[in-house]
Design a protein around this motif. Structure first.
Motif, mmCIF file in Angstrom:
data_model
loop_
_atom_site.group_PDB
_atom_site.id
_atom_site.type_symbol
_atom_site.label_atom_id
_atom_site.label_comp_id
_atom_site.label_asym_id
_atom_site.label_seq_id
_atom_site.Cartn_x
_atom_site.Cartn_y
_atom_site.Cartn_z
ATOM 1 N N GLY A 153 -35.870 73.358 73.837
ATOM 2 C CA GLY A 153 -36.709 73.756 74.969
ATOM 3 C C GLY A 153 -36.037 74.829 75.806
ATOM 4 O O GLY A 153 -36.671 75.816 76.225
ATOM 5 N N LEU A 154 -34.726 74.648 76.054
ATOM 6 C CA LEU A 154 -33.993 75.671 76.796
ATOM 7 C C LEU A 154 -33.899 76.970 76.004
ATOM 8 O O LEU A 154 -34.036 78.067 76.562
ATOM 9 N N ALA A 155 -33.670 76.848 74.683
ATOM 10 C CA ALA A 155 -33.609 78.045 73.847
ATOM 11 C C ALA A 155 -34.935 78.792 73.878
ATOM 12 O O ALA A 155 -34.985 80.028 73.839
ATOM 13 N N ALA A 156 -36.040 78.036 73.990
ATOM 14 C CA ALA A 156 -37.365 78.662 74.037
ATOM 15 C C ALA A 156 -37.527 79.531 75.278
ATOM 16 O O ALA A 156 -38.246 80.535 75.253
ATOM 17 N N VAL A 157 -36.854 79.141 76.362
ATOM 18 C CA VAL A 157 -36.903 79.974 77.570
ATOM 19 C C VAL A 157 -36.319 81.352 77.281
ATOM 20 O O VAL A 157 -36.857 82.386 77.693
ATOM 21 N N GLY A 158 -35.198 81.367 76.551
ATOM 22 C CA GLY A 158 -34.593 82.640 76.182
ATOM 23 C C GLY A 158 -35.505 83.458 75.283
ATOM 24 O O GLY A 158 -35.639 84.672 75.458
ATOM 25 N N PHE A 159 -36.160 82.765 74.311
ATOM 26 C CA PHE A 159 -37.099 83.466 73.447
ATOM 27 C C PHE A 159 -38.244 84.073 74.265
ATOM 28 O O PHE A 159 -38.685 85.190 74.012
ATOM 29 N N TYR A 160 -38.697 83.340 75.250
ATOM 30 C CA TYR A 160 -39.790 83.829 76.099
ATOM 31 C C TYR A 160 -39.377 85.098 76.845
ATOM 32 O O TYR A 160 -40.140 86.071 76.912
ATOM 33 N N LEU A 161 -38.176 85.112 77.395
ATOM 34 C CA LEU A 161 -37.700 86.294 78.115
ATOM 35 C C LEU A 161 -37.629 87.508 77.190
ATOM 36 O O LEU A 161 -38.014 88.626 77.577
ATOM 37 N N LEU A 162 -37.167 87.271 75.958
ATOM 38 C CA LEU A 162 -37.058 88.383 75.018
ATOM 39 C C LEU A 162 -38.431 88.900 74.610
ATOM 40 O O LEU A 162 -38.679 90.116 74.603
ATOM 41 N N PHE A 163 -39.344 87.989 74.266
ATOM 42 C CA PHE A 163 -40.668 88.424 73.825
ATOM 43 C C PHE A 163 -41.434 89.121 74.956
ATOM 44 O O PHE A 163 -42.208 90.047 74.717
ATOM 45 N N ARG A 164 -41.221 88.690 76.203
ATOM 46 C CA ARG A 164 -41.863 89.363 77.332
ATOM 47 C C ARG A 164 -41.346 90.795 77.461
ATOM 48 O O ARG A 164 -42.106 91.733 77.736
ATOM 49 N N LEU A 165 -40.036 90.972 77.244
ATOM 50 C CA LEU A 165 -39.458 92.317 77.277
ATOM 51 C C LEU A 165 -40.017 93.168 76.152
ATOM 52 O O LEU A 165 -40.393 94.327 76.349
ATOM 53 N N PHE A 166 -40.101 92.578 74.939
ATOM 54 C CA PHE A 166 -40.598 93.332 73.792
ATOM 55 C C PHE A 166 -42.062 93.732 73.993
ATOM 56 O O PHE A 166 -42.478 94.829 73.613
ATOM 57 N N ARG A 167 -42.845 92.831 74.584
ATOM 58 C CA ARG A 167 -44.272 93.100 74.772
ATOM 59 C C ARG A 167 -44.501 94.282 75.715
ATOM 60 O O ARG A 167 -45.435 95.064 75.554
ATOM 61 N N ALA A 169 -42.453 96.784 76.144
ATOM 62 C CA ALA A 169 -41.692 97.965 75.736
ATOM 63 C C ALA A 169 -42.632 99.094 75.342
ATOM 64 O O ALA A 169 -43.764 98.868 74.901
ATOM 65 N N ASP A 170 -42.141 100.337 75.506
ATOM 66 C CA ASP A 170 -42.950 101.503 75.160
ATOM 67 C C ASP A 170 -42.581 102.047 73.782
ATOM 68 O O ASP A 170 -42.847 103.191 73.464
ATOM 69 N N ARG A 171 -41.951 101.234 72.960
ATOM 70 C CA ARG A 171 -41.576 101.640 71.611
ATOM 71 C C ARG A 171 -41.795 100.473 70.651
ATOM 72 O O ARG A 171 -42.032 99.350 71.078
ATOM 73 N N SER A 172 -41.657 100.741 69.355
ATOM 74 C CA SER A 172 -41.879 99.700 68.345
ATOM 75 C C SER A 172 -40.759 98.665 68.397
ATOM 76 O O SER A 172 -39.571 99.009 68.433
ATOM 77 N N THR A 173 -41.148 97.403 68.419
ATOM 78 C CA THR A 173 -40.160 96.314 68.496
ATOM 79 C C THR A 173 -40.324 95.329 67.351
ATOM 80 O O THR A 173 -39.839 94.205 67.419
ATOM 81 N N GLY A 174 -41.032 95.760 66.289
ATOM 82 C CA GLY A 174 -41.312 94.837 65.186
ATOM 83 C C GLY A 174 -40.060 94.257 64.563
ATOM 84 O O GLY A 174 -39.976 93.043 64.289
ATOM 85 N N ALA A 175 -39.044 95.110 64.327
ATOM 86 C CA ALA A 175 -37.816 94.628 63.681
ATOM 87 C C ALA A 175 -37.099 93.612 64.562
ATOM 88 O O ALA A 175 -36.591 92.590 64.075
ATOM 89 N N LEU A 176 -37.042 93.879 65.869
ATOM 90 C CA LEU A 176 -36.373 92.946 66.780
ATOM 91 C C LEU A 176 -37.136 91.635 66.876
ATOM 92 O O LEU A 176 -36.534 90.551 66.925
ATOM 93 N N ALA A 224 -32.284 100.403 68.525
ATOM 94 C CA ALA A 224 -33.454 99.822 69.192
ATOM 95 C C ALA A 224 -33.038 98.678 70.105
ATOM 96 O O ALA A 224 -33.561 98.520 71.216
ATOM 97 N N PHE A 225 -32.075 97.879 69.640
ATOM 98 C CA PHE A 225 -31.600 96.742 70.434
ATOM 99 C C PHE A 225 -30.967 97.227 71.740
ATOM 100 O O PHE A 225 -31.234 96.687 72.816
ATOM 101 N N GLU A 226 -30.154 98.270 71.665
ATOM 102 C CA GLU A 226 -29.501 98.795 72.866
ATOM 103 C C GLU A 226 -30.485 99.561 73.752
ATOM 104 O O GLU A 226 -30.393 99.526 74.980
ATOM 105 N N GLY A 227 -31.464 100.237 73.113
ATOM 106 C CA GLY A 227 -32.407 101.017 73.890
ATOM 107 C C GLY A 227 -33.370 100.175 74.703
ATOM 108 O O GLY A 227 -33.880 100.614 75.735
#
Length: 685
Positions: A153-167, A169-176, A224-227
């Motif tokens: 459940g805690l790990a899911a919080v981290g996944f949520y933060l990442l997916f919100r950032l990816f969503r 983003a102004d570039r392709s994030t498919g690989a990430l 892409a990860f750093e950008g």
């Protein structure tokens, strides 16, 4: 059926990858994001390594201990993951007091339950089997699954933060997105091993997902990860031109950016708390309003630098989470403000009238001198045009020339006849210039004028009076001298001739005074050219030779060890000639000695001044006349007997010099201090 060797090899490879990634590090901008990722990789590598080693042991006690250790390490990776995700996505949850308090409390409780399992047995039970492979079989209990749910459940919080950032983003994030998804897949073999422990070793396969994630973000899609890394509050702090100091609720300084450290070098050393910061800034307290402070700095032009300080309190409802102090340097701004204030005071106190207009010639500002000269108050002038001063005595071509000049960016200088509010005319010396912005576009005009009415009238009066005086004096003296000559032919007795000679002598003296008055008028009629040069020694030699021929009984001497050129013109001849003439005509010629000496001024350290001393051994100049000439003023009661010394004084003053008269060593010495044209005079002749 998966063999222990294969699983151990996979876990070993995962450990190597994780440790290698931690050693290599990333190029993420945020120190917190880099630290969180490194901690995640190190803990995941240790987790994988312990589980790989567990597969090689056949002792149930050793295997159970290693399993417990892997559970403790594995649960810690959850918090490293959260720390990394918070920092990477630009949040500051990982820096809050609540995050660390919750982490320590939850990790301590869960770890205590795991370590005390041999006592209560409610976390898991373990048995060692030998068929088909020798491995530890774990039977999970309720506490195990509860901690499992909490961890994921805690790990899911981290996944949520990442997916919100990816969503966003102004570039392709498919690989990430794919890498993050793969990172979550180990939950499948985990559940499968719980259901079929004899087929798949009952281990946590999360380190394998972390290893895949590490390979991807560090070696495959690293750009892409750093950008996509979001700037956190700290990065924004480093980019701002303000110093930012974060203070926690206890008054302890938690962090500060590089600008703050540059402004206040004591931060982090002698200044670590809010009270110490207030003491350094000489403030009683911080306020929401900006406050100006000064800090000593030897590198600053004035020995101090000025800063504007304000504070912002971080709150959420009734709770205070800390304070941020913002420090902005305003040294240059303060200096410009002082210069503007000085400039404003100078204009306000100037005796010249100053008015400023916009491009449409509407007056926007006038100074007090404008009010005094024109009679219009600022309220009456502002909003109108300078034409309110028009006298009607100039034609349109006159004003058209002014506009043509100033619109071309040049300055118009001239004389104009204006009219005061009272209707009286006055003559003004006017200078009008344009003011341009940084794009070189004219936005305003400034006019500076001086009332020269009195000066013009005074000069006119002096010119007329001087002309009349000289004309009448010359004609009168001609009549007197002519009649005196006629009388001389008829007067034979000695007493009458004595009176006649006195008349003729006085008439000649008055004629000379009239001539001097003409010389003075000519002297003051023109300015000195900056290119004017005067060969002192050659001129003095010629002049002294002429006087020596006229007065052979007088002993003349010249001392000119230097050969300077002075910043002067031939009008200086009149002053030197007057001094030589004064020396021989007002003294007994028998035994009279006259000398002229030119030297570098001894009291001058710049080498720019030359002193010309004309000395004689005659009766001297009366003390009161010396005082009058040196002070530059005379009255009806205290005045000189003629114009000669005034001619000398005004001539030397015209060239920017000084006249000093003194009695030294039985000599009357007139010292003329004048500027050399070439700086330090030559020491050779």
């Amino acid at each position: 059926m998966v063999s222990n060797a294969v699983v151990a090899a996979v876990f070993g490879l995962a450990a190597v990858i994780c440790f290698s990634g931690a050693y290599r590090g990333s190029r993420l901008r945020q120190p917190d994001a880099r630290a969180g990722l490194r901690a995640l990789l190190i803990l995941s590598g240790a987790w994988a390594l312990v589980q790989a080693l567990q597969l090689f042991t056949t002792d149930v006690t050793v295997a159970t201990t290693m399993f417990t250790v892997s559970l403790v390490i594995g649960f810690s990776t959850v918090f490293a993951w959260l720390y990394f995700c918070s920092a990477y996505t630009g949040n500051s949850y990982h820096r809050t007091w609540g995050f660390w308090a919750g982490t320590i409390a939850l990790y301590s409780v869960v770890t205590a339950l795991k370590l005390s399992n041999p006592i209560h047995g409610r976390y898991y039970s373990a048995t060692m089997v030998t068929e088909p492979n020798t491995r530890l079989i774990i039977e999970q209990s309720s506490m195990y699954w509860a901690s499992f749910v909490v961890a994921y459940g805690l790990a899911a919080v981290g996944f949520y933060l990442l997916f919100r950032l990816f969503r966003n983003a102004d570039r392709s994030t498919g690989a990430l997105v794919g890498l993050v998804f793969v990172m979550a897949l180990p939950i499948i073999p985990k559940v499968a091993s719980a259901l079929y422990p004899t087929a798949i070793p009952n281990l946590s396969y999360d380190p394998i997902g972390v290893a895949i994630f590490a390979v991807g973000v560090l070696f495959v899609v690293d750009d892409a990860f750093e950008g996509l890394e979001a700037p956190t509050r700290n990065e924004l702090f480093e980019q701002t031109d303000e110093g930012v100091i974060s203070i926690d609720p206890t008054g302890t300084i938690q962090e500060f950016n590089q600008q703050a450290a540059r402004f206040i070098p004591e931060l982090g050393t002698s200044v670590t708390t809010k009270p110490e910061l207030l003491e350094l800034l000489a403030l009683d307290s911080f306020t929401d309003e900006s406050q100006t402070v000064s800090i000593a700095d030897e590198t600053a032009d004035e020995g101090t630098r000025r800063y504007r300080v304000r504070i912002h309190t971080l709150t959420a409802g009734p709770h205070t989470f800390g304070e941020s102090v913002f420090v902005k340097e305003i040294t240059d701004e303060h200096r410009r403000k002082q210069q503007l204030e000085l400039f404003e005071r100078a204009i306000e106190s100037s005796h010249q009238a100053v008015l400023v207009t916009d491009r449409e010639a509407t007056i926007t500002y006038v100074n007090p001198a404008f009010e005094n000269i024109t009679g219009y108050t600022a309220e009456e002038a502002v909003g109108h045009q300078p034409s309110l001063l028009k006298s009607g005595l100039h034609d349109e071509a006159f004003y058209a020339e002014i506009w043509e000049t100033i619109l071309s960016g040049e300055t118009w200088i001239g004389t104009v006849m204006n009219q005061r509010k009272s209707g009286r005319y006055y003559t003004a010396q006017l200078e009008v210039s344009s003011i341009a912005n940084r794009h070189n576009e004219i936005t305003h005009f400034v006019g500076i004028q001086s009332d020269i009415t009195d000066n013009i009238q005074r000069n006119q009066q002096l010119t007329v009076l001087n002309r009349l005086l000289r004309h009448n004096l010359r004609n009168g003296m001609n009549v007197i001298q002519g009649n005196a000559d006629l009388l001389a032919e008829r007067v034979v007795d000695g007493e009458s001739r004595t009176y006649l000679d006195a008349i003729r002598t006085r008439a000649e003296a008055l004629s000379r005074e009239g001539q001097k008055a003409g010389e003075i008028q000519s002297l003051l009629s023109e300015d000195v050219s900056p290119d004017a040069r005067y060969d002192l020694c050659s001129t003095v030699e010629s002049m002294v030779a002429a006087f020596a021929a006229e007065y052979p009984t007088v002993e003349f001497a010249i001392e000119c060890p230097i050969s300077p050129e002075l910043i002067a013109d031939d009008r200086l001849d009149a002053a030197l000639s007057e001094l030589l003439s004064n020396a021989v005509r007002h003294n007994d010629l028998d035994g009279l000695a006259v000398s002229v000496r030119a030297t570098r001024l001894e009291t001058d350290t710049t080498g720019n001044w030359v002193e010309v001393v004309v000395a004689d051994t005659g009766a001297g100049i009366p003390a009161h006349e010396r005082e009058i000439i040196e002070s530059g003023q005379e009255t009806q009661l205290e005045h000189t007997t003629g114009l000669g010394l005034w001619l000398v004084y005004w001539t030397v003053s015209l060239f920017g010099g000084r006249v000093i008269i003194c009695e030294e060593d039985d000599e009357t010495r007139v010292r003329l201090q004048l500027l050399a044209a070439d700086g330090k005079p030559d020491s050779s002749r």
